[in-house]
Write a protein that holds these residues in place. Structure first.
Motif, mmCIF file in Angstrom:
data_model
loop_
_atom_site.group_PDB
_atom_site.id
_atom_site.type_symbol
_atom_site.label_atom_id
_atom_site.label_comp_id
_atom_site.label_asym_id
_atom_site.label_seq_id
_atom_site.Cartn_x
_atom_site.Cartn_y
_atom_site.Cartn_z
ATOM 1 N N THR A 27 0.824 -1.207 0.000
ATOM 2 C CA THR A 27 0.000 0.000 0.000
ATOM 3 C C THR A 27 0.862 1.261 0.000
ATOM 4 N N GLY A 28 1.883 1.297 0.857
ATOM 5 C CA GLY A 28 2.778 2.458 0.913
ATOM 6 C C GLY A 28 3.525 2.655 -0.399
ATOM 7 N N GLY A 29 4.030 1.564 -0.989
ATOM 8 C CA GLY A 29 4.723 1.655 -2.276
ATOM 9 C C GLY A 29 3.823 2.184 -3.377
ATOM 10 N N THR A 30 2.592 1.724 -3.387
ATOM 11 C CA THR A 30 1.629 2.186 -4.385
ATOM 12 C C THR A 30 1.350 3.673 -4.227
ATOM 13 N N VAL A 31 1.179 4.136 -3.000
ATOM 14 C CA VAL A 31 0.922 5.555 -2.743
ATOM 15 C C VAL A 31 2.120 6.408 -3.181
ATOM 16 N N VAL A 32 3.338 5.955 -2.858
ATOM 17 C CA VAL A 32 4.542 6.711 -3.230
ATOM 18 C C VAL A 32 4.697 6.758 -4.752
ATOM 19 N N LEU A 33 4.557 5.620 -5.435
ATOM 20 C CA LEU A 33 4.685 5.583 -6.889
ATOM 21 C C LEU A 33 3.620 6.420 -7.590
ATOM 22 N N THR A 34 2.409 6.364 -7.089
ATOM 23 C CA THR A 34 1.326 7.173 -7.662
ATOM 24 C C THR A 34 1.614 8.657 -7.477
ATOM 25 N N GLY A 35 2.095 9.029 -6.310
ATOM 26 C CA GLY A 35 2.441 10.429 -6.045
ATOM 27 C C GLY A 35 3.548 10.913 -6.965
ATOM 28 N N LEU A 36 4.603 10.112 -7.126
ATOM 29 C CA LEU A 36 5.698 10.480 -8.024
ATOM 30 C C LEU A 36 5.220 10.613 -9.468
#
Length: 180
Positions: A27-36
């Protein structure tokens, strides 16, 4: 004893609890990648306008053509045909989206992008029209919706203006041809 087709919510919660680190990491990785991705993506600007396409026989025409337009079923039985109609509008839309009308606008966009330092050697009309233009007839009407999208905000208004002018010139050319 639970039946085979039932789900034990307690077991499901315990299984998810044991995998909470994995779930949190995904979940955290998905949020970070989406933000970038959102921050790094170039904004796309869009401009749009509408044109009302006049039917070819809207200027009165013969009495027989008016009757055929008023009752297409009777005209079909009589073998007259209704003249304009849906096929005529679809043909008009195809012509308005064709390179014969829009090629000068495409060349303007290429020249503008080249001046801005963008490599446009691989840019072709078909690709440009497919990715940047949206030309659609509004269902059940003779209203044509035209929209233009681009990453360069400065190009939107000039391109929309040039497309509008090209359509006006095209319709005026047909009117002048009919008059002469």
């Amino acid at each position: 004893m639970p039946a085979d087709d039932e789900i034990d919510l307690g077991q499901l919660a315990a299984s998810l609890g044991r995998r909470r680190r994995l779930i949190a990491a995904v979940t955290g990785g998905t949020v970070v990648l989406t933000g970038l991705f959102t921050l790094l993506q170039k904004p796309v600007w869009e401009g749009e306008f509408q044109i009302v396409l006049a039917s070819q026989d809207s200027g009165g025409g013969s009495r027989l053509a008016q009757l055929a337009a008023a009752n297409p079923m009777l005209a079909g039985l009589a073998g007259i045909g209704s003249g304009g109609g849906k096929d005529s509008l679809e043909t008009e839309v195809k012509v308005l989206g064709s390179p014969s009308v829009l090629k000068p606008i495409f060349e303007f966009v290429r020249a503008s992008k080249r001046e801005a330092g963008v490599d446009v050697d691989q840019l072709r009309y078909d690709g440009w029209a497919k990715s940047n233009l949206d030309i659609k007839l509004e269902k059940g009407t003779s209203v044509l919706n035209i929209s233009y999208r681009d990453n360069d905000k400065r190009l939107i208004l000039p391109v929309i203006g040039k497309i509008s002018k090209a359509y006006q010139d095209y319709s005026g050319r047909d009117r002048r041809r009919d008059i002469s």
